[in-house]
Design a protein around this motif. Structure first.
Motif, short mmCIF file in Angstrom:
data_model
loop_
_atom_site.label_atom_id
_atom_site.label_comp_id
_atom_site.label_asym_id
_atom_site.label_seq_id
_atom_site.Cartn_x
_atom_site.Cartn_y
_atom_site.Cartn_z
N LEU A 1 0.76 -1.24 0.07
CA LEU A 1 -0.06 -0.12 -0.02
C LEU A 1 0.85 1.20 -0.06
N THR A 2 0.78 2.12 -0.98
CA THR A 2 1.37 3.58 -0.90
C THR A 2 0.20 4.59 -0.56
N LEU A 3 0.63 5.38 0.36
CA LEU A 3 -0.60 6.70 0.53
C LEU A 3 0.49 7.83 -0.07
N SER A 4 -0.29 8.26 -1.34
CA SER A 4 0.53 9.47 -2.06
C SER A 4 -0.24 10.68 -1.79
N VAL A 5 0.28 11.66 -1.68
CA VAL A 5 -0.12 13.08 -1.72
C VAL A 5 0.29 13.98 -2.64
N SER B 1 -12.75 12.46 4.18
CA SER B 1 -12.15 13.51 5.00
C SER B 1 -10.96 12.90 5.45
N TYR B 2 -9.90 13.83 6.04
CA TYR B 2 -8.69 13.34 6.73
C TYR B 2 -9.09 12.39 7.99
N ASP B 3 -10.09 12.78 8.64
CA ASP B 3 -10.54 12.17 10.05
C ASP B 3 -10.79 10.81 9.66
N ASP B 4 -11.87 10.69 8.60
CA ASP B 4 -12.50 9.45 8.39
C ASP B 4 -11.23 8.35 7.89
N LEU B 5 -10.27 9.06 7.06
CA LEU B 5 -9.22 8.18 6.41
C LEU B 5 -8.39 7.70 7.59
N PHE C 1 4.65 6.05 2.40
CA PHE C 1 3.99 7.29 2.50
C PHE C 1 4.78 8.35 1.67
N VAL C 2 4.24 8.64 0.47
CA VAL C 2 4.94 9.50 -0.48
C VAL C 2 4.20 10.78 -0.71
N VAL C 3 5.16 12.06 -0.43
CA VAL C 3 4.69 13.27 -0.76
C VAL C 3 5.25 13.92 -2.11
N PRO D 1 -3.04 16.42 9.73
CA PRO D 1 -3.71 15.46 9.54
C PRO D 1 -2.79 14.38 8.76
N LEU D 2 -1.98 15.01 7.84
CA LEU D 2 -0.96 14.36 7.30
C LEU D 2 -0.13 13.68 8.16
N ILE D 3 0.44 14.40 9.16
CA ILE D 3 1.19 13.69 10.27
C ILE D 3 0.74 12.60 10.77
N VAL D 4 -0.68 12.68 11.24
CA VAL D 4 -1.47 11.56 11.89
C VAL D 4 -1.44 10.42 10.75
N LEU D 5 -1.80 10.95 9.48
CA LEU D 5 -2.02 9.88 8.71
C LEU D 5 -0.68 8.96 8.30
N TYR D 6 0.34 9.59 8.51
CA TYR D 6 1.58 8.99 8.39
C TYR D 6 1.94 7.98 9.34
N SER D 7 1.45 8.54 10.73
CA SER D 7 1.70 7.61 11.97
C SER D 7 0.81 6.55 11.79
N SER D 8 -0.38 6.68 11.43
CA SER D 8 -1.38 5.67 11.38
C SER D 8 -0.82 4.50 10.64
N LEU D 9 0.23 4.64 9.52
CA LEU D 9 0.70 3.75 8.75
C LEU D 9 1.84 3.00 9.70
N ARG D 10 2.56 3.59 10.60
CA ARG D 10 3.56 3.02 11.44
C ARG D 10 4.61 2.46 10.58
N LEU D 11 5.17 3.58 10.08
CA LEU D 11 6.10 3.55 9.26
C LEU D 11 7.60 4.09 9.67
#
Lengths: 591, 355
Positions: free
Chosen positions: A174-178, A248-252, A269-271, A281-291
């Protein structure tokens, strides 16, 4: 023409002033009236060599439709009506700035040629194009650039959870791309690169989940910021190149947390671009991927300034001086830069980034001006030209540059100042009377103000039509593509597409990777400034150059993506996962 | 005596400019006292305190110890009025005890600190900046620059810095006397507001320092010999010296033409010009018309034409007889209404105001 006809060189050319020093100044009686001047044989002789009949006809439809000789029209009527005699003399400007010329009631152009030039008077406003850009320059906070589509599907938490869970059930990564917009819905360099990256991951049976702000903006967004409404908390979701809708960021973040046990071992996690996003929210998303780390691409210079081309006031490359400097104070991006950098500082402190530049030119700018913590930096090119053939004197190159077989010159891309459109317009005006050239503009959408004498070729490059621009350039048999950017391009796909089509590139020294590519490949010229480019064409050195290229042959082929993050090698620091999670980064694949 | 006080003189139409000066001066010298000399009254409903927020000291006409101040003011158009009070304000600030007093025009913006001015005052009592500090060779350029200085004054009075000592006070008293007597735009008689007098100062007073630093008082009248550049460090330099302050004279009018003529191929000049426009627009209240001046009209709102100011200025009898000529209910207005061929109405009296 003194230019050495060797491809891939940096050339120092004499400037515009020298070009202008062709007409001997002569003393003249300024008491002559326009009408009297038109009857004076010596005055005719003085004006005629600098009068551009083709330009005059192009600009004056009424003259073109009449049977009147354009030069006669200019002498008898045009000068008094402030019609320009050529592309470089602005008769209205001259009259506004020289009251004595008005008082003397003489032909202003004749006055300039015989007296004004010697007296140091200007033939036209300085920096016309840049000043037009300056006049329109606005801070990014004043430039809303889009709102979410009214008919976009809005996910509920449940539909989003189901969707992501379904994806995770059959993927090996899984890649989360921004990035800043829906890359599948708009045309541009970053969008193409993100698309290439997505396809590279999909080929490995990995899922590519992309988020973009629902309401596009040219700056980072904070809750409470002026103009930030509810839509700014929504994001577009695109999965494997298919637009899924709004969330939304929160839902994701919540879905990622709930599905943590089902996450594949390989995660990234790729920006690519942060504009329009919110940092927290991007910081939290990154954290949620535990990378353990993430990737930040220097596709532009947003990590240095919210003015991501580092064009101070949109007109001059600044190099990213210290925030708060006087240069920033007078720049339209200066007020927002401090806050922008503070937000980036938060992001880079929270997320250990491996920073990737697509070129050494981009990396050099980053190293000189970026002040953000990071794990590593490296260069990884977007693409390379894969040559499969050689373009040789296809249409009689030795005769190229004749009215029947003109040299084909192109501007490729949107008609924006940062891509050198004003310089192209200047060149187009300067050579409008020369039938050894034919001008083209290849673009995804027509410009609001097309240039006279420039043929527009609508060409759209998309995920499934990656070679469309190369094909179009080949079909039009383009010889030279002008890439006249005045800032260090991080890569510039257009320059590579030009070379892949068999054309050579004309660039300026400050164009970063474009100039570097031209010099390294030997496929074009780096001329010292716009005036030198103008002279390259007006002197017809360009004709000789193209004939030489035809004789030597030009390799051509297609552009091959190097896979972006999918082929990235992180030396000594694999993009792993946090210690309490399984490894996240697949074994890197060599480019 | 301690501290530096920098003051500027303006009307509310120039508030955006004065506030831009204030903001840029604060950046360069946060410890200086900044004083606004306001020769105006705010439009109805505009509270003075809000408009002038940020200035440490505000001086008004009545603070300047000018006898019969209204009658005296009536003799001046807007530019003359704002310049005529400069010396009186300087004396006032000297009395207040500031060690160094610097006047800056409201249409100046400060960039790098003015340390060189302060350093010069360690040894000198008065610092002046000439309009031109290096000669132009081209006669046409001379016509716009050096020859204009021969008419309007060699030194630009957008800035004058004075030490509060014996020499400085002696100069300020002399200057105040001249400006009280005649601070007029009257080049035919050798006057140009407060500026032509200053041509005499290097001859009349000791301790005068002529500041020739190219980074000082950069303006349309010296751009022909000054090259502006912005470095990679973000600093702005002029002929390799730091840009200390720039004078944005007559922006949106003849200043634009002069910049067109003399900015050369420097896009940086146009960037600064463009920045200044934005900054002034941001700082100027939209509720104040760009030609607003309380003292530009009689108390009933009828604009005062220049010829009536000249009539009053030139007639000792009128000046003696009419103490407050602005008063539309007073005897001067009544007398004017009787003698004017054209009735005193808003339309008849709305000739363009000087300045």
């Amino acid at each position: 023409m003194s230019i050495a006809l060797v491809r891939g060189i940096r050339s120092t050319r004499p400037g515009f002033a020298e070009l202008m020093q062709t007409q001997a100044a002569a003393n003249a009686d300024t008491s002559l009236s326009v009408a009297a001047a038109s009857d004076d044989i010596s005055i005719r002789a003085q004006v005629a060599p600098e009068f551009d009949a083709a330009y005059y006809l192009e600009c004056n439809e009424d003259v073109r439709l009449s049977s009147m000789d354009p030069f006669e029209h200019f002498l008898l009527h045009g000068a008094a009506e402030l019609r320009n005699p050529n592309a470089w003399f602005d008769i209205g400007f001259y009259v506004r700035n020289n009251a004595d010329v008005v008082d003397a009631d003489v032909n202003p152009f004749w006055h300039y040629l015989t007296r004004g030039k010697r007296e140091g008077r200007r033939p036209a406003r300085q920096h016309q194009a840049e000043r037009a850009t300056l006049a329109q320059a606005r801070p990014p906070i004043d430039r809303w650039v889009g709102a979410p589509p009214d008919d976009a599907h809005r996910h509920t938490l449940n539909t989003l959870r189901d969707l992501v869970a379904d994806q995770l059930s059959h993927t090996s990564g899984l890649t989360l791309s921004v990035s800043h917009d829906r890359y599948t819905h708009s045309v541009g360099g970053v969008q193409i690169l993100v698309s290439d990256e997505q396809m590279a991951f999909n080929r490995r049976n990995e899922t590519y989940l992309h988020i973009a702000p629902a309401a596009a903006r040219l700056m980072l967004v904070c809750p409470g910021q002026a103009g930030v409404g509810r839509e700014q908390f929504l994001i577009h979701l695109t999965i494997d190149g298919i637009y899924s809708g709004l969330t939304s960021y929160d839902d994701l973040i919540q879905v990622f947390a709930e599905l943590a046990p089902d996450m594949p071992r390989v995660r990234r996690f790729v920006v690519h671009c942060l504009l329009g996003h919110q940092v927290d929210p991007l910081i939290v998303l990154y954290s949620s991927l535990r990378l353990a780390a993430a990737v930040f691409w220097i596709n532009d210079y947003e990590a240095i300034c919210v003015g991501y081309n580092l064009l101070r006031n949109n007109v001059a490359f600044c190099g990213g001086p210290p925030a708060g400097s006087l240069a920033c104070r007078i720049c339209i991006y200066g007020d927002d830069r401090q806050d922008h950098l503070a937000q980036l500082g938060r992001l880079f402190s929270a997320v250990p980034f491996h920073v990737v530049a697509p070129s050494h030119a981009a990396l050099a700018v980053w190293c000189a001006a970026a002040r953000l913590p990071h794990v590593s930096v490296q260069v990884h090119e977007y693409a390379m030209v894969r040559c499969t053939a050689v373009r040789h004197s296809l249409i009689g190159a030795t005769q190229r540059g004749t009215p029947d077989n003109p040299v084909r010159i192109a501007f490729v891309g949107y008609a924006t100042p940062n891509k050198g459109w004003p310089a192209f317009a200047q060149i187009a005006a300067a050579i409008s009377g020369l039938d050894c050239y034919r001008l083209f503009h290849f673009t995804a959408m027509p410009t609001e103000a097309p240039l006279p004498g420039v043929e527009v070729v609508l060409t759209k490059v998309g995920p499934n039509t990656r070679g469309a621009m190369i094909d179009a350039l080949v079909a039009a048999s383009i010889d030279l593509v002008l890439v006249l950017s005045t800032w260090p391009e991080t890569f510039c796909l257009v320059a590579y597409e030009a070379v892949a089509s068999g054309a050579d590139v004309i660039a300026l020294p400050e164009s970063g990777n474009v100039a570097d590519m031209v010099l390294a490949s030997g496929r074009g010229l780096v001329l010292s400034d716009t005036a030198s480019v103008v002279e390259f064409f007006t002197s017809e050195a360009a004709v000789k150059y193209v004939r030489m290229c035809g004789d030597q042959g030009s390799p051509m082929g297609h552009l091959e993506s190097r896979g972006m993050t999918a082929t990235l090698v992180i030396p000594d620091a694999p993009l792993g996962v946090a210690p309490d999670a399984p490894p996240a980064m697949a074994a890197p694949t060599a480019a | 005596m301690t501290g530096v006080c920098c003051y500027t003189s303006f009307t509310y139409a120039y508030l955006g400019r004065a506030r831009t000066l204030l903001v840029t001066l604060r950046e360069a010298h946060p410890d200086w006292t900044v004083c606004a000399v306001v020769i105006d009254e705010p439009p109805p409903g505009e509270p003075n305190a809000e408009l002038l927020a940020g200035f440490d000291v505000v001086l008004r006409l009545d603070d300047l110890s000018i006898p019969r101040a209204r009658a005296w003011l009536f003799k001046h158009d807007i530019v003359e009025a704002c310049t005529a009070v400069k010396a009186a304000a300087m004396l006032h600030l000297m009395e207040a005890g500031y060690a160094t007093i610097i006047y800056l025009d409201p249409d100046i913006a400060v960039f790098h600190p003015l340390d060189n001015i302060l350093a010069a005052l360690d040894h000198a009592a008065i610092v002046l900046t000439p309009h031109q500090t290096s000669p132009n060779r081209n006669f046409r350029v001379m016509q716009d620059n050096e020859l204009a200085s021969l008419r309007f004054g060699a030194y630009n009075l957008g800035i004058i810095a004075v030490r509060n000592n014996g020499l400085g006070r002696s100069f300020a008293e002399w200057w105040a006397a001249q400006l009280h007597r005649a601070c007029y735009d009257d080049t035919a008689t050798g006057l140009f507001t407060d500026q032509r007098y200053i041509d005499l100062v290097p001859g009349l007073f000791d301790g005068v320092m002529i500041m020739r630093d190219p980074g000082c008082n950069v303006a349309s009248w010296n751009l022909s010999t000054r090259r502006l550049a912005i470095g990679a460090d973000g600093g702005i330099r002029v002929n390799d010296a730091p840009l200390r302050f720039m004078h944005f004279t007559k922006i949106n009018s003849v200043g634009d033409v002069m910049i067109d003529r003399y900015a050369g191929d420097s896009i940086e000049v146009f960037e600064l010009w463009s920045w200044y426009r934005r900054q002034v627009a941001r700082e100027q209240p939209t509720t104040i018309a760009e030609d607003y001046w309380h003292y530009g009209a009689f108390s009933n709102g009828v604009t005062i034409p220049r010829e009536i100011r000249l009539l009053y200025r030139e007639s000792r009898d009128h000046r003696a007889a009419f103490d407050n000529p602005f008063d539309a209910n007073g005897p001067f207005y009544a007398w004017l209404s009787q003698v004017q061929e054209t009735p005193l109405t808003v339309d008849a009296m709305s000739a363009p105001r000087s300045g």
